[in-house]
Design an enzyme around this catalytic site. Structure first.
Site, PDB file in Angstrom:
ATOM      1  N   ARG A 123     -58.504  -3.853  26.417  1.00 50.99           N
ATOM      2  CA  ARG A 123     -58.939  -5.148  25.923  1.00 50.99           C
ATOM      3  C   ARG A 123     -59.949  -5.745  26.900  1.00 50.99           C
ATOM      4  O   ARG A 123     -59.784  -5.660  28.116  1.00 50.99           O
ATOM      5  CB  ARG A 123     -57.726  -6.077  25.807  1.00 50.99           C
ATOM      6  CG  ARG A 123     -57.811  -6.928  24.587  1.00 50.99           C
ATOM      7  CD  ARG A 123     -56.630  -7.742  24.238  1.00 50.99           C
ATOM      8  NE  ARG A 123     -57.136  -8.822  23.406  1.00 50.99           N
ATOM      9  CZ  ARG A 123     -57.462  -8.688  22.143  1.00 50.99           C
ATOM     10  NH1 ARG A 123     -57.302  -7.529  21.532  1.00 50.99           N
ATOM     11  NH2 ARG A 123     -57.948  -9.712  21.473  1.00 50.99           N
TER      12      ARG A 123
ATOM     13  N   CYS B 131     -67.018 -13.458  17.958  1.00 53.52           N
ATOM     14  CA  CYS B 131     -65.961 -12.469  18.151  1.00 53.52           C
ATOM     15  C   CYS B 131     -65.505 -11.836  16.830  1.00 53.52           C
ATOM     16  O   CYS B 131     -66.249 -11.056  16.265  1.00 53.52           O
ATOM     17  CB  CYS B 131     -64.815 -13.082  18.945  1.00 53.52           C
ATOM     18  SG  CYS B 131     -63.895 -11.838  19.861  1.00 53.52           S
TER      19      CYS B 131
ATOM     20  N   HIS C  17     -66.638 -16.921  23.454  1.00 49.09           N
ATOM     21  CA  HIS C  17     -65.989 -18.038  22.759  1.00 49.09           C
ATOM     22  C   HIS C  17     -65.378 -18.982  23.756  1.00 49.09           C
ATOM     23  O   HIS C  17     -65.629 -18.874  24.952  1.00 49.09           O
ATOM     24  CB  HIS C  17     -64.975 -17.561  21.735  1.00 49.09           C
ATOM     25  CG  HIS C  17     -63.969 -16.586  22.234  1.00 49.09           C
ATOM     26  ND1 HIS C  17     -63.077 -16.874  23.212  1.00 49.09           N
ATOM     27  CD2 HIS C  17     -63.728 -15.300  21.869  1.00 49.09           C
ATOM     28  CE1 HIS C  17     -62.310 -15.820  23.421  1.00 49.09           C
ATOM     29  NE2 HIS C  17     -62.682 -14.846  22.634  1.00 49.09           N
TER      30      HIS C  17
HETATM   31  N1  GLN Z   1     -59.478  -8.941  16.524  1.00 45.77           N
HETATM   32  C1  GLN Z   1     -60.742  -8.664  17.153  1.00 45.77           C
HETATM   33  C2  GLN Z   1     -60.622  -7.797  18.408  1.00 45.77           C
HETATM   34  O1  GLN Z   1     -59.641  -7.852  19.097  1.00 45.77           O
HETATM   35  C3  GLN Z   1     -61.466  -9.962  17.476  1.00 45.77           C
HETATM   36  C4  GLN Z   1     -60.725 -10.773  18.516  1.00 45.77           C
HETATM   37  C5  GLN Z   1     -61.299 -12.127  18.712  1.00 45.77           C
HETATM   38  O2  GLN Z   1     -61.843 -12.772  17.813  1.00 45.77           O
HETATM   39  N2  GLN Z   1     -61.160 -12.642  19.911  1.00 45.77           N
HETATM   40  O3  GLN Z   1     -61.533  -7.060  18.702  1.00 45.77           O
END
Ligand code: GLN
Length: 236
Positions: A127, A94, A191
Protein backbone atom coordinates in the site's frame (compact mmCIF):
# COMPACT_ATOMS: atom_id res chain seq x y z
CA UNK A 1 -16.44 36.07 -17.62
CA UNK A 2 -20.04 34.90 -17.48
CA UNK A 3 -22.15 36.20 -14.59
CA UNK A 4 -24.00 32.88 -14.47
CA UNK A 5 -23.43 30.67 -11.47
CA UNK A 6 -20.47 28.36 -11.57
CA UNK A 7 -22.05 24.93 -11.11
CA UNK A 8 -19.94 22.42 -9.18
CA UNK A 9 -21.20 18.84 -8.86
CA UNK A 10 -19.78 16.56 -6.20
CA UNK A 11 -20.31 13.01 -7.45
CA UNK A 12 -21.53 10.38 -4.99
CA UNK A 13 -20.52 11.71 -1.56
CA UNK A 14 -22.30 8.64 -0.14
CA UNK A 15 -19.70 6.36 -1.79
CA UNK A 16 -16.57 8.39 -2.48
CA UNK A 17 -15.84 10.69 0.42
CA UNK A 18 -13.37 8.81 2.57
CA UNK A 19 -10.67 11.45 2.79
CA UNK A 20 -12.31 14.79 3.47
CA UNK A 21 -13.25 15.18 -0.17
CA UNK A 22 -15.95 17.71 0.68
CA UNK A 23 -13.06 20.08 1.38
CA UNK A 24 -12.18 20.26 -2.30
CA UNK A 25 -15.69 21.43 -3.14
CA UNK A 26 -15.70 23.98 -0.30
CA UNK A 27 -12.30 25.34 -1.34
CA UNK A 28 -13.32 25.72 -4.97
CA UNK A 29 -16.56 27.45 -3.98
CA UNK A 30 -14.83 29.79 -1.53
CA UNK A 31 -12.11 30.75 -4.00
CA UNK A 32 -14.66 31.44 -6.74
CA UNK A 33 -16.85 33.52 -4.43
CA UNK A 34 -13.81 35.50 -3.26
CA UNK A 35 -13.41 36.58 -6.91
CA UNK A 36 -17.09 37.58 -7.15
CA UNK A 37 -18.10 34.46 -9.08
CA UNK A 38 -21.48 33.14 -7.87
CA UNK A 39 -21.39 29.41 -7.19
CA UNK A 40 -23.94 26.64 -6.97
CA UNK A 41 -22.73 23.41 -5.35
CA UNK A 42 -24.71 20.26 -6.03
CA UNK A 43 -24.18 16.98 -4.17
CA UNK A 44 -25.41 14.00 -6.18
CA UNK A 45 -25.87 10.73 -4.33
CA UNK A 46 -25.38 7.41 -6.10
CA UNK A 47 -29.16 6.81 -6.30
CA UNK A 48 -29.69 10.07 -8.19
CA UNK A 49 -29.27 11.00 -11.85
CA UNK A 50 -26.20 13.06 -12.60
CA UNK A 51 -26.97 16.57 -13.90
CA UNK A 52 -25.16 17.13 -17.18
CA UNK A 53 -24.80 20.86 -17.63
CA UNK A 54 -22.43 21.61 -14.74
CA UNK A 55 -19.08 23.33 -15.18
CA UNK A 56 -17.02 21.21 -12.82
CA UNK A 57 -17.42 17.65 -11.52
CA UNK A 58 -15.59 16.32 -8.47
CA UNK A 59 -15.01 12.64 -7.69
CA UNK A 60 -13.37 11.70 -4.41
CA UNK A 61 -11.46 8.80 -2.93
CA UNK A 62 -12.93 5.63 -1.49
CA UNK A 63 -12.55 2.05 -0.47
CA UNK A 64 -12.68 -0.79 -3.00
CA UNK A 65 -16.35 -1.79 -2.63
CA UNK A 66 -17.83 1.73 -2.96
CA UNK A 67 -15.37 2.46 -5.79
CA UNK A 68 -16.61 -0.53 -7.85
CA UNK A 69 -20.25 0.42 -7.18
CA UNK A 70 -19.59 4.03 -8.20
CA UNK A 71 -18.04 2.91 -11.50
CA UNK A 72 -21.04 0.69 -12.28
CA UNK A 73 -23.52 3.46 -11.52
CA UNK A 74 -21.62 6.16 -13.41
CA UNK A 75 -21.36 3.91 -16.49
CA UNK A 76 -25.08 3.12 -16.28
CA UNK A 77 -25.97 6.80 -15.81
CA UNK A 78 -23.86 8.10 -18.69
CA UNK A 79 -24.25 11.69 -17.51
CA UNK A 80 -20.57 12.22 -16.77
CA UNK A 81 -19.63 10.97 -20.24
CA UNK A 82 -22.05 13.44 -21.81
CA UNK A 83 -20.78 16.27 -19.60
CA UNK A 84 -17.17 15.53 -20.58
CA UNK A 85 -18.17 15.47 -24.25
CA UNK A 86 -19.62 18.97 -23.72
CA UNK A 87 -16.34 20.22 -22.22
CA UNK A 88 -17.03 20.08 -18.48
CA UNK A 89 -14.06 19.99 -16.13
CA UNK A 90 -13.44 16.88 -14.00
CA UNK A 91 -11.21 16.73 -10.92
CA UNK A 92 -10.83 13.19 -9.61
CA UNK A 93 -8.96 11.95 -6.55
CA UNK A 94 -7.54 8.47 -5.89
CA UNK A 95 -10.43 5.97 -6.32
CA UNK A 96 -12.17 8.63 -8.43
CA UNK A 97 -9.02 8.99 -10.51
CA UNK A 98 -8.65 5.23 -11.00
CA UNK A 99 -12.22 4.84 -12.16
CA UNK A 100 -11.79 7.41 -14.94
CA UNK A 101 -9.51 4.91 -16.69
CA UNK A 102 -10.29 1.78 -18.68
CA UNK A 103 -10.08 -0.66 -15.75
CA UNK A 104 -9.11 -0.95 -12.10
CA UNK A 105 -8.81 -3.60 -9.40
CA UNK A 106 -11.01 -3.69 -6.33
CA UNK A 107 -11.34 -6.53 -3.82
CA UNK A 108 -9.15 -8.73 -6.01
CA UNK A 109 -11.25 -8.41 -9.16
CA UNK A 110 -10.90 -6.28 -12.27
CA UNK A 111 -13.68 -3.77 -13.02
CA UNK A 112 -14.35 -1.70 -16.11
CA UNK A 113 -13.70 2.00 -15.59
CA UNK A 114 -15.44 4.90 -17.29
CA UNK A 115 -12.96 4.94 -20.16
CA UNK A 116 -12.60 8.72 -20.01
CA UNK A 117 -8.81 8.71 -19.59
CA UNK A 118 -6.25 6.49 -21.31
CA UNK A 119 -4.98 4.70 -18.21
CA UNK A 120 -5.59 1.55 -16.20
CA UNK A 121 -4.86 0.52 -12.64
CA UNK A 122 -3.75 -2.74 -11.10
CA UNK A 123 -2.51 -3.68 -7.64
CA UNK A 124 0.92 -2.79 -6.25
CA UNK A 125 3.23 -4.86 -4.06
CA UNK A 126 2.33 -2.79 -1.00
CA UNK A 127 0.00 0.00 0.00
CA UNK A 128 1.25 3.48 -0.84
CA UNK A 129 0.71 5.59 2.27
CA UNK A 130 2.38 8.88 3.08
CA UNK A 131 3.52 12.18 1.69
CA UNK A 132 3.24 12.62 -2.08
CA UNK A 133 5.21 15.45 -3.68
CA UNK A 134 6.10 16.09 -7.28
CA UNK A 135 7.08 18.50 -10.01
CA UNK A 136 3.97 19.30 -12.02
CA UNK A 137 3.88 19.24 -15.84
CA UNK A 138 5.32 22.67 -16.75
CA UNK A 139 2.53 23.24 -19.29
CA UNK A 140 0.12 23.61 -16.36
CA UNK A 141 2.21 26.42 -14.83
CA UNK A 142 1.82 25.28 -11.21
CA UNK A 143 4.15 25.07 -8.21
CA UNK A 144 5.13 21.57 -6.99
CA UNK A 145 2.37 19.20 -5.93
CA UNK A 146 2.13 18.77 -2.15
CA UNK A 147 -0.08 15.96 -0.99
CA UNK A 148 -0.79 12.79 0.94
CA UNK A 149 -1.60 9.40 -0.59
CA UNK A 150 -3.22 6.18 0.62
CA UNK A 151 -3.93 3.56 -2.03
CA UNK A 152 -3.22 -0.04 -2.96
CA UNK A 153 -3.49 0.45 -6.72
CA UNK A 154 -0.84 1.37 -9.26
CA UNK A 155 -1.79 3.29 -12.37
CA UNK A 156 -0.32 2.91 -15.86
CA UNK A 157 -0.74 5.72 -18.36
CA UNK A 158 -1.36 5.26 -22.07
CA UNK A 159 -0.25 7.70 -24.77
CA UNK A 160 -3.56 9.57 -24.62
CA UNK A 161 -2.81 11.22 -21.26
CA UNK A 162 0.05 13.17 -19.69
CA UNK A 163 1.32 12.63 -16.15
CA UNK A 164 0.24 15.38 -13.78
CA UNK A 165 3.64 15.33 -12.06
CA UNK A 166 6.98 13.60 -11.71
CA UNK A 167 7.27 12.17 -8.20
CA UNK A 168 9.91 13.53 -5.82
CA UNK A 169 8.47 11.91 -2.66
CA UNK A 170 6.02 9.00 -2.51
CA UNK A 171 4.59 6.57 -5.07
CA UNK A 172 1.79 8.23 -7.05
CA UNK A 173 1.03 6.18 -10.18
CA UNK A 174 4.07 3.91 -10.03
CA UNK A 175 6.88 5.57 -8.07
CA UNK A 176 7.84 7.73 -11.04
CA UNK A 177 4.85 9.69 -12.25
CA UNK A 178 1.78 10.91 -10.39
CA UNK A 179 -1.74 11.61 -11.61
CA UNK A 180 -2.80 12.33 -15.17
CA UNK A 181 -4.51 14.99 -17.23
CA UNK A 182 -5.98 15.44 -20.67
CA UNK A 183 -7.94 18.47 -21.78
CA UNK A 184 -10.23 19.45 -18.90
CA UNK A 185 -9.85 16.17 -17.01
CA UNK A 186 -7.35 15.92 -14.19
CA UNK A 187 -6.77 13.08 -11.72
CA UNK A 188 -4.42 12.72 -8.77
CA UNK A 189 -3.58 10.36 -5.94
CA UNK A 190 -3.23 13.36 -3.64
CA UNK A 191 -6.04 13.71 -1.15
CA UNK A 192 -6.64 14.96 2.27
CA UNK A 193 -8.24 17.16 0.60
CA UNK A 194 -5.79 17.91 -2.18
CA UNK A 195 -6.77 21.51 -2.83
CA UNK A 196 -6.08 22.73 0.72
CA UNK A 197 -2.38 22.17 0.06
CA UNK A 198 -2.50 23.14 -3.60
CA UNK A 199 -4.46 26.39 -4.00
CA UNK A 200 -2.86 27.06 -7.39
CA UNK A 201 -4.32 23.77 -8.60
CA UNK A 202 -7.74 24.89 -7.33
CA UNK A 203 -7.37 28.10 -9.34
CA UNK A 204 -6.34 26.18 -12.45
CA UNK A 205 -9.58 24.16 -12.21
CA UNK A 206 -11.54 27.37 -11.70
CA UNK A 207 -9.93 28.99 -14.75
CA UNK A 208 -10.75 25.92 -16.84
CA UNK A 209 -14.33 25.87 -15.54
CA UNK A 210 -15.03 29.60 -15.95
CA UNK A 211 -12.92 30.32 -19.00
CA UNK A 212 -11.24 33.14 -17.05
CA UNK A 213 -7.71 33.78 -18.29
CA UNK A 214 -6.80 35.42 -15.00
CA UNK A 215 -8.04 35.23 -11.41
CA UNK A 216 -6.91 37.87 -8.90
CA UNK A 217 -4.57 36.40 -6.27
CA UNK A 218 -5.85 35.54 -2.79
CA UNK A 219 -4.02 35.44 0.51
CA UNK A 220 -2.64 31.89 0.48
CA UNK A 221 -0.13 32.33 3.29
CA UNK A 222 -1.85 29.62 5.36
CA UNK A 223 -1.47 27.10 2.54
CA UNK A 224 2.10 28.22 1.89
CA UNK A 225 3.02 27.60 5.53
CA UNK A 226 1.50 24.12 5.34
CA UNK A 227 3.35 23.37 2.10
CA UNK A 228 6.65 24.49 3.61
CA UNK A 229 6.06 22.46 6.76
CA UNK A 230 5.33 19.29 4.77
CA UNK A 231 8.29 19.92 2.45
CA UNK A 232 10.61 20.17 5.48
CA UNK A 233 9.08 16.99 6.88
CA UNK A 234 10.07 14.94 3.82
CA UNK A 235 13.57 16.35 3.37
CA UNK A 236 16.24 13.75 4.20
N1 GLN B 1 -9.42 1.57 -3.43
C1 GLN B 1 -8.37 2.21 -4.18
C2 GLN B 1 -6.98 1.69 -3.85
O1 GLN B 1 -6.72 1.29 -2.75
C3 GLN B 1 -8.44 3.72 -3.99
C4 GLN B 1 -8.14 4.11 -2.56
C5 GLN B 1 -8.38 5.55 -2.29
O2 GLN B 1 -9.25 6.22 -2.86
N2 GLN B 1 -7.63 6.10 -1.36
O3 GLN B 1 -6.12 1.71 -4.70
Amino acid sequence: MSTEDLRIVWIYPDLLSTYGDRGNMLILAARAQARGIPVETIEVRSDQRLPEGADLYLIGGGEDGPQALAAQRLNADGGLHRAVAQGSVVFAVCAGYQLLGTSFFAKGAQFPGLNLLDLHSDRGPSRAVGELHGVIDPRLGLPPLSGFENHGGRTHLGPGVSPLAQVTTGIGNDGTSEGAWRGNLLGTYSHGPALSRNPALADLLLRWATGAGYLPPLDDSWAERLRQERQLAVQP
